[in-house]
Design a protein around this motif. Sequence first.
Motif, short mmCIF file in Angstrom:
data_model
loop_
_atom_site.label_atom_id
_atom_site.label_comp_id
_atom_site.label_asym_id
_atom_site.label_seq_id
_atom_site.Cartn_x
_atom_site.Cartn_y
_atom_site.Cartn_z
N ALA A 137 46.30 39.83 36.66
CA ALA A 137 45.32 38.74 36.67
C ALA A 137 45.53 37.78 37.83
CB ALA A 137 45.37 37.98 35.35
N SER A 138 46.78 37.68 38.32
CA SER A 138 47.08 36.73 39.39
C SER A 138 47.24 37.39 40.76
CB SER A 138 48.36 35.96 39.04
OG SER A 138 49.46 36.85 38.91
N ASP B 160 51.03 39.46 33.05
CA ASP B 160 50.09 38.55 33.72
C ASP B 160 49.94 38.84 35.22
OD1 ASP B 160 49.75 37.28 31.31
OD2 ASP B 160 51.18 35.68 31.75
#
Length: 269
Positions: free
Chosen positions: A81-82, A78
């Motif tokens: 995406a961040s 993840d």
Amino acid sequence: MKKLDKKIGLAGAGNMGSAVFEGLLRKSMISAAQVWVYDTLTDRKESFAREWKAKTAQSIPELAGKTRLILLAFKPQDLPASAADFKRGLTESHTVISILAGISIEVLRKQLGDKPRIVRAMPNLGAKVGAGITAVTGGDQQSLEEAEFIFSGCGLTLRLEEAYFDCVTALSGSGPAYYFLLMEMMAAEGVRAGLTPAQAKMLAVQTAAGAGLLAASSSEEPAVLREKVTSKGGTTEAALGVLEQAKIRDIFHSAIQAAVERGRKLGGR
């Protein structure tokens, strides 16, 4: 370092991130007023905040704006995406501690930008009961001391060069699962022999706990302790003989290497 007076952010309130912060809060090493939490899963974020009276951030930029030390504890997949949100909110006054498996400091630097100080760490699930082991690495002395303080709330810490972190992830990061599997198999044999599941679990788990405590407190190597239990012509020798004949050492080597390779792939290497 006896006290950390910074506002601290938790990015990812899953098992491991929560365990680290629970250790700090339970031991009053930090106060709830210092803690902000963010998670893409609202229920998980709010559950942690309710239990520990922490504050919730509605976004990554808000988390960065409210804190000066952030623990990255979400899934390594993840990060891309961040990353843009983190890069926008992080400053030179921030320290970021990452427990993202396989993600190197070089990759973190590319994703998060040049401003924050970065420490890479690898704890394990023993943190939930204050008996974890966390390896830390980084180039900034103050940030390393802050990381050691944070992880001392849930067990022991060990400074290592980053080159060893794929090995650390495979050995201690994933390690609790290996012991759980062994306990699971031992308990299953007890049930097969007629014990109740509760009886078999008690025997398997307490045996593992006692062996671990003995190994931790003894000056002798595990191999020596194993030899002391293994009487010539006895039941232990018979059992270990089957394991050695099945090449358990080769199997375990292959398992560790598979974990190492997976860590490298997670880090894009």
